[in-house]
Design a protein around this motif. Structure first.
Motif, PDB file in Angstrom:
ATOM      1  N   ASP A 239       0.828  -1.212   0.000  1.00  0.00           N
ATOM      2  CA  ASP A 239       0.000   0.000   0.000  1.00  0.00           C
ATOM      3  C   ASP A 239       0.858   1.257   0.000  1.00  0.00           C
ATOM      4  OD1 ASP A 239      -2.239  -1.511  -0.071  1.00  0.00           O
ATOM      5  OD2 ASP A 239      -2.639  -1.428   2.081  1.00  0.00           O
ATOM      6  N   ALA A 240       1.953   1.198   0.778  1.00  0.00           N
ATOM      7  CA  ALA A 240       2.866   2.351   0.839  1.00  0.00           C
ATOM      8  C   ALA A 240       3.479   2.595  -0.534  1.00  0.00           C
ATOM      9  CB  ALA A 240       3.956   2.101   1.875  1.00  0.00           C
ATOM     10  N   MET A 242       2.131   1.852  -3.395  1.00  0.00           N
ATOM     11  CA  MET A 242       1.110   2.396  -4.292  1.00  0.00           C
ATOM     12  C   MET A 242       0.960   3.900  -4.121  1.00  0.00           C
ATOM     13  SD  MET A 242       0.033   0.330  -6.414  1.00  0.00           S
ATOM     14  CE  MET A 242      -1.219   1.399  -7.112  1.00  0.00           C
ATOM     15  N   ARG A 243       1.145   4.369  -2.882  1.00  0.00           N
ATOM     16  CA  ARG A 243       1.016   5.814  -2.646  1.00  0.00           C
ATOM     17  C   ARG A 243       2.193   6.584  -3.243  1.00  0.00           C
ATOM     18  NH1 ARG A 243      -1.266   3.992   2.255  1.00  0.00           N
ATOM     19  NH2 ARG A 243       0.722   3.930   3.333  1.00  0.00           N
ATOM     20  N   ARG A 244       3.311   5.880  -3.385  1.00  0.00           N
ATOM     21  CA  ARG A 244       4.546   6.536  -3.759  1.00  0.00           C
ATOM     22  C   ARG A 244       4.722   6.662  -5.277  1.00  0.00           C
ATOM     23  NH1 ARG A 244       7.755   3.120  -0.970  1.00  0.00           N
ATOM     24  NH2 ARG A 244       8.287   2.096  -2.924  1.00  0.00           N
ATOM     25  N   LYS A 254      -5.830   9.204  -9.867  1.00  0.00           N
ATOM     26  CA  LYS A 254      -5.894   8.250  -8.760  1.00  0.00           C
ATOM     27  C   LYS A 254      -5.571   6.865  -9.281  1.00  0.00           C
ATOM     28  CE  LYS A 254      -8.616   9.457  -4.782  1.00  0.00           C
ATOM     29  NZ  LYS A 254      -9.239  10.775  -5.011  1.00  0.00           N
ATOM     30  N   TYR A 256      -5.472   2.636  -7.964  1.00  0.00           N
ATOM     31  CA  TYR A 256      -5.743   1.666  -6.904  1.00  0.00           C
ATOM     32  C   TYR A 256      -5.184   0.314  -7.302  1.00  0.00           C
ATOM     33  CZ  TYR A 256      -9.471   5.047  -5.909  1.00  0.00           C
ATOM     34  OH  TYR A 256     -10.186   6.167  -5.656  1.00  0.00           O
ATOM     35  N   HIS A 258      -4.246  -3.524  -4.960  1.00  0.00           N
ATOM     36  CA  HIS A 258      -4.074  -4.090  -3.622  1.00  0.00           C
ATOM     37  C   HIS A 258      -3.410  -5.446  -3.691  1.00  0.00           C
ATOM     38  CE1 HIS A 258      -6.758  -0.974  -2.203  1.00  0.00           C
ATOM     39  NE2 HIS A 258      -7.595  -1.306  -3.189  1.00  0.00           N
TER      40      HIS A 258
END
Lengths: 409, 395
Positions: A239-240, A242-244, A254, A256, A258
């Motif tokens: 998840d980290a 993916m934010r980066r 955006k 997404y 997972h």
């Protein structure tokens, strides 16, 4: 005491044979439907061949990109998985494989439809395929782009016929000859992320997957943690990440994706807003309600009729001092005996139904069976049924006044 | 008389309540099953819109990479000639990946007179598409070379789209915009019979066809080929070799539309069969239950029935009274059930037409009435056979 109740129950069942038939019919048929459903679900999502390390694996199957003008969602590209996901620290292995795709091959003027899949070397370390002969290709062979293939049992039979060993022979698919180095036990097509007829090194693909820089493509991945305890850490790290990582293009704002457990990835709809788990659960719950509510109501109805018929017996027992509790207890026992009997018939019916379904070969390589899970669930359902359809009539019976009960006859 | 029957039912409301709940549930279940069956049947009745029997689909990818449009065109023109030259091939067409009987879709939104239509399928195909598929052109014409110079992009729509957008009016010559974009106007030049691309039991859906332009060949991945009825696997092998040797970098697959149709139908048929089996099982269950309960009730009421007979009621009157009673019970639960069922067309759940819901409702009502009638017939006859003397003596 229990033995006594049992005797009474059998006597009662034999007295009104038509009612017994109705009750047994309802119970056994409902149970059959539920057992077949459970055995199907158990096989489709519960069977862990070949990924036996599910408890320490996470699956990456989708990426969704949202923008002002719309969204796109798909499986991922080789670039995304090998560039971003492989940089994660927690996973000890990262198995990458393409979704299966079809092609044809023609042997002796006979057409064989072939599904092929490209994998990397880690894939074979994570998955525990049962090798009937030979073994998987290794990193060395992949780097050399050797034209080697691992084929399934079915493919072996379809292409080579009934011969004992095929390792070292050549198989032609998509107009290219591959050397067969291994044969694995079939995977049902319902395990769609692992199923294929032919497994090939990703380097022999006609398209060079390593070239493109797009995020979406035809690949999925399995990440393996050192232990089950590391799984949450692996998920957080994903998840980290993916934010980066940067957006693929400025059309999107955006993104997404997972790392999910097997079950979640299995029913993933590819849409961030509608979870597949919710949809599947809703459908199953509605279906189960549909097949259980009506027979239960029916059973309650019949049971009331049955019990009221025996009002004189109840009256006499009450007159001689039996408490309501004892009577409720007796009727519940009787009812559970009835349901268990129905359950037994249901089990036999389910067994027959499963044999019939298997013989139709509706889904390739999917062989349903009744195992302990299915059996346990069946037993549980039986008890539930027995209690549910027994409680209300027993309660109504216990309310019966001694005088009315005796007078009714 | 009905007032009297109501009173009888009301007096036994506790006993009848369970019976009514059971009827209500079976109505709702049957309503659901019938809705599905009617929906599928409704689609099944509509014409297929094309001939799939001798059509094969060739899938390829990544065949030829070039910046020059001219050499791209030449590359595919040679391929077309090569395939066409085979005596077994009648016609072929390059088209977008959303071919019949696949799960591939390409949908968008169009606007006509400020009204928006979602889920419009966009198909891209060349001039020989209708000939390959034996499609029927209902109005206007299909694309040809003269369409290159048109000011507004020419499109052909299917008959479902025509019905939705223009109703009974003419479609040819009308302008539709692609999404909200005012600049991207499309002019309808023809109407074709809708084709059921998702199999026999699924609706055709809205669809519009665009003519493939020179750039389309870059992203196309399908060739539809109509072969002669005698084409066999040996020919297929030859065709495959030709393709694979020509498109060296591509993965090629040939599939037959007949097989694809079978497998896509199977996805609708299997749930339908499962639901029907479950529905039949529930109906039998309910019928047996009703029968048992009614039978028992009549045995309970021997005294009452005996008394009626004694004061002069005929056997027929007694049995019809019992049948009326159960019919009234059924009516009461059907009224409640219909209240729920009617919400589906009113609230437009699942986007099905109201006609489907209404016919499903009528079928379910008819089914329940028949079931209840049949189940009370025998107990009613039994009641009619009660001798007043015997019954009253028991009391």
């Amino acid at each position: 005491m229990l033995k006594n109740y049992f005797k009474i129950a059998i006597a009662v069942l034999r007295r009104r044979k038509f009612f017994t038939f109705i009750s047994l019919f309802g119970i056994s048929f409902t149970l059959t439907i539920l057992l077949v459903l459970t055995s199907f679900l158990d096989k489709v999502v519960g069977d862990s061949y070949p990924d036996r390390k599910r408890d320490r694996s996470l699956y990456v199957t989708h990426l969704q990109e949202d923008g002002k003008d719309g969204q796109s969602s798909s499986t991922l590209s080789y670039y995304f998985l090998s560039h971003f996901v492989s940089s994660l620290k927690t996973p000890v292995k990262l198995g990458i494989s393409s979704t299966y795709e079809g092609t044809n091959t023609y042997v002796n003027n006979k057409k064989i439809a072939v599904n092929y899949k490209y994998t990397n070397a880690d894939y074979w370390d994570i998955m525990e395929y049962d090798f009937i002969e030979g073994k998987a290709f290794n990193k060395q062979q992949i780097d050399n782009a050797d034209k080697v293939a691992v084929i399934s049992e079915d493919m072996k039979r379809a292409y080579f016929g009934d011969i004992p060993s095929v390792a070292g022979k050549y198989i032609e698919a998509d107009n290219v000859k591959y050397r067969v180095i291994g044969v694995v036990k079939n995977v049902p097509i319902t395990s769609y992320n692992l199923y294929s007829d032919i497994y090939l090194p990703y380097t022999v693909a006609k398209t060079d997957f390593t070239k493109g820089k797009g995020y979406l493509g035809g690949f999925t991945a399995v990440m393996l943690a050192k232990s089950a305890a590391d799984v949450p850490r692996m998920r957080n790290e994903y998840d980290a990440m993916m934010r980066r990582i940067p957006m693929e293009s400025n059309r999107f704002n955006k993104m997404y994706s997972h790392a999910e457990s097997y079950l979640r990835s299995y029913v993933n709809t590819g849409n961030e807003n509608t979870s597949g788990v919710t949809i599947v659960l809703t459908i199953i719950v509605i279906f189960v309600l549909l097949v259980t509510v009506l027979p239960t109501l029916n059973l309650v109805n019949i049971n009331i009729t049955r019990i009221m018929e025996r009002s004189s017996e109840i009256g006499v027992r009450k007159a001689f001092g039996a408490s309501s509790g004892t009577l409720v207890y007796q009727f519940l026992i009787e009812n559970i005996i009835l349901t268990l009997l129905g359950g037994l018939i249901g089990l036999i019916l389910a067994f027959v139904a499963i044999q019939v379904i298997n013989s139709f070969h509706l889904i390739p390589n999917l062989v349903l069976s009744i195992n302990f899970t299915v059996l346990g669930i069946g037993l549980l359902v039986c008890f539930f049924f027995g209690l549910l359809s027994g409680v209300y009539p027993a309660w109504r019976m216990s309310k019966l006044n001694v005088v009315t009960a005796l007078k009714a006859q | 008389m009905f007032k009297h029957l109501f009173k009888l039912i009301w007096n036994k409301k506790k006993q009848n309540f369970l019976l009514m709940t059971e009827m209500l549930f079976s109505f709702l279940v049957l309503f659901a099953v019938f809705t599905l069956l009617v929906y599928y049947y409704d689609n099944y009745k509509k014409p297929m819109g094309f001939e799939y029997q001798n059509v094969w689909v060739i899938s390829y990818n990544n065949a030829y990479q070039t910046k020059s449009t001219d050499s791209l065109n030449t590359y595919y023109e040679i391929l077309r000639q090569n395939i066409k030259a085979m005596p077994e091939v009648r016609d072929l067409s390059f088209c977008s990946f959303n071919t019949p009987f696949t799960n591939n879709m390409s949908q968008g939104r169009v606007t006509y007179h400020k009204k928006e239509f979602y889920h419009m399928n966009f198909y891209t195909a060349d001039d020989s598409y209708p000939a390959t598929m034996n499609m029927q052109i209902l109005e206007g014409r299909w694309f040809n070379k003269t369409d290159i110079v048109a000011k507004d992009k020419p499109i052909v729509i299917n008959s479902d789209t025509k019905e939705q957008l223009f109703g009974k009016g003419t479609a040819v010559g009308q302008l539709i915009s692609n999404g909200d974009d005012k600049d991207k106007m499309m002019r309808v030049i023809g109407v074709v019979q809708s084709i059921k691309v998702k199999g026999d039991y699924a609706p055709a859906g809205l669809g519009l066809y665009q003519r493939s332009d020179t750039g389309s060949l870059r992203w196309f991945g399908k060739i539809m080929v109509q072969v002669t009825p005698g084409a066999n696997a040996a020919f297929e092998g030859r065709l495959y070799k030709t393709l694979a040797n020509y498109m060296k970098n591509s993965n090629v697959e040939i599939e037959h539309l007949t097989n694809k149709r079978t497998s896509i139908n199977y996805f609708t048929l299997v749930p339908m069969i499962v639901l029907s089996i479950v529905g039949v099982f529930l109906a039998i269950n309910v019928a047996l239950g009703l029968f048992g309960v009614l039978w028992y009730n009549i045995n309970q009421r021997r005294g009452e029935i005996g008394l009626r007979r004694a004061v002069g009621a005929s056997g027929g009157a007694v049995s019809s009274q019992l049948i009326y009673e159960s019919m009234i019970l059924a009516t009461l639960s059907l009224i409640v059930g219909s209240f729920f069922a009617v919400q589906f067309p009113l609230l437009n759940v699942f986007d099905l037409s109201a006609g489907i819901y209404i016919s499903a409702m009528l079928l379910a009502i008819l089914f329940i009435y028949t079931l209840v009638f049949l189940c009370s017939l025998y107990p009613g006859r039994q009641a009619a056979a009660i001798y007043p003397a015997v019954a009253l003596h028991e009391e």
